[in-house]
Scaffold this motif. Structure first.
Motif, short mmCIF file in Angstrom:
data_model
loop_
_atom_site.label_atom_id
_atom_site.label_comp_id
_atom_site.label_asym_id
_atom_site.label_seq_id
_atom_site.Cartn_x
_atom_site.Cartn_y
_atom_site.Cartn_z
N GLY A 44 34.65 29.78 46.74
CA GLY A 44 33.83 30.22 45.97
C GLY A 44 32.89 28.86 45.88
O GLY A 44 32.01 27.95 45.85
N ARG A 45 33.60 27.50 46.07
CA ARG A 45 33.59 26.06 46.44
C ARG A 45 33.66 25.38 48.08
O ARG A 45 33.48 24.57 48.52
N SER A 46 33.70 26.14 48.75
CA SER A 46 33.76 25.83 49.89
C SER A 46 32.60 25.32 50.67
O SER A 46 31.39 25.23 50.15
N PRO A 47 31.89 24.37 51.34
CA PRO A 47 31.14 23.81 51.85
C PRO A 47 30.37 24.52 52.71
O PRO A 47 31.09 25.43 54.05
N ARG A 48 29.20 24.48 52.97
CA ARG A 48 28.05 24.41 53.91
C ARG A 48 28.48 23.85 55.39
O ARG A 48 28.04 22.50 55.42
N LEU A 49 28.89 23.94 56.81
CA LEU A 49 29.37 22.57 57.46
C LEU A 49 27.84 22.51 58.00
O LEU A 49 27.56 21.32 58.50
N ARG A 50 27.56 23.49 58.35
CA ARG A 50 26.08 23.38 59.34
C ARG A 50 24.71 23.62 58.23
O ARG A 50 24.58 24.50 57.47
N GLN B 224 40.56 17.13 57.03
CA GLN B 224 40.66 15.86 55.67
C GLN B 224 40.40 16.53 54.57
O GLN B 224 40.76 16.90 53.06
N LEU B 225 39.17 16.69 55.34
CA LEU B 225 38.06 18.09 53.94
C LEU B 225 37.99 18.82 53.65
O LEU B 225 39.10 19.35 52.42
N ALA B 226 38.72 19.46 54.22
CA ALA B 226 39.87 21.13 54.41
C ALA B 226 40.58 21.20 54.30
O ALA B 226 41.40 22.02 52.88
N VAL B 227 42.04 20.01 53.95
CA VAL B 227 43.67 20.04 53.40
C VAL B 227 42.99 19.21 51.89
O VAL B 227 43.81 19.91 50.86
N ALA C 169 36.04 27.70 61.68
CA ALA C 169 36.75 27.02 60.88
C ALA C 169 35.82 27.58 59.16
O ALA C 169 36.17 27.30 58.41
N GLN C 170 34.21 27.22 59.20
CA GLN C 170 33.42 27.92 58.14
C GLN C 170 34.01 28.99 57.96
O GLN C 170 33.74 30.11 56.80
N GLU C 171 34.21 30.61 58.82
CA GLU C 171 34.39 31.80 58.58
C GLU C 171 36.07 31.61 57.58
O GLU C 171 36.00 31.95 56.52
N LEU C 172 36.79 30.20 58.04
CA LEU C 172 38.20 30.93 56.98
C LEU C 172 38.30 29.57 55.93
O LEU C 172 38.30 30.24 54.91
N LEU C 173 36.99 28.75 55.72
CA LEU C 173 36.33 28.42 54.57
C LEU C 173 35.62 29.22 53.66
O LEU C 173 35.89 29.17 51.96
N ASN C 174 35.19 30.17 54.08
CA ASN C 174 34.07 30.99 53.62
C ASN C 174 35.39 32.14 52.76
O ASN C 174 35.48 32.56 51.22
N ALA C 175 35.75 32.20 53.21
CA ALA C 175 37.03 33.21 52.96
C ALA C 175 38.54 32.67 52.15
O ALA C 175 39.56 33.69 51.30
N GLY C 176 37.64 31.37 51.69
CA GLY C 176 39.06 31.24 50.57
C GLY C 176 39.90 30.78 51.17
O GLY C 176 40.93 30.20 50.42
#
Length: 172
Positions: free
Chosen positions: A165-171, A95-98, A59-66
């Motif tokens: 650019g606005r993705s969260p850091r999960l850890r 829910q955060l991701a969506v 999930a973090q990889e996907l978030l970082n990739a936008g």
């Protein structure tokens, strides 16, 4: 009815190989359907059982990739396949991701609402038992703060945000 090479049925709803209704249209990085035949991004396979650590990393990889829509799919798999006592955790993360997906698509109201709903779900889950603030190394307090701040920023700015650019850091 005949299947096309894309897995789509002619004259009926799209179906996957198991016969379940599934839209076969390609999608963009934010999960929006594109016209049949267009180049889209690879879709996340559904129903994959991952360890919690694998879920967080993917999930973090996907978030970082936008690609928050796709991260949502990963969290949804964990929500549906994980232990009952963790379903609210994974649902809140989905829910955060969506919420980020909607904010990136320019849906200010829906994005802010889902970001706040996810933040509330994570807080509620963490409060339901001592020691739940950092499951699998995730910083739930940091994530809820990120979500609420992004919701406020989206409402104030009134326009789409950059998902990567606005993705969260999960850890933390």
């Amino acid at each position: 009815m005949a299947n096309t090479s894309s897995g789509r049925q002619t004259g009926a709803r799209d179906r996957d190989n198991e016969g379940r209704a599934r839209n076969a249209r390609p999608r963009d990085g934010l999960g929006r359907p594109l016209p049949y035949g267009a180049d889209g991004v690879a879709r996340q396979p559904e129903g994959v059982v991952r360890s919690p650590q694998e879920t967080v990393a993917e999930a973090q990889e996907l978030l970082n990739a936008g690609r928050p829509f796709h991260a949502h799919e990963v969290f949804e798999d964990a929500w549906k396949s994980g232990p009952a006592e963790e379903r609210a955790l994974w649902r809140g993360l989905a829910q955060l991701a969506v919420g980020l997906t909607h904010a990136a698509r320019g849906n200010v109201t829906g994005g802010a609402r889902l970001l706040r709903r996810g933040a509330g779900a994570l807080e509620e889950w963490a409060a339901s038992a001592p020691g739940r603030g950092r499951p699998y190394g995730m910083d739930l307090a940091g994530l809820t703060g990120w979500a609420r701040q992004l919701a406020a920023d989206v409402e104030q700015g009134g326009s789409a945000v950059d998902a990567g650019g606005r993705s969260p850091r999960l850890r933390g």
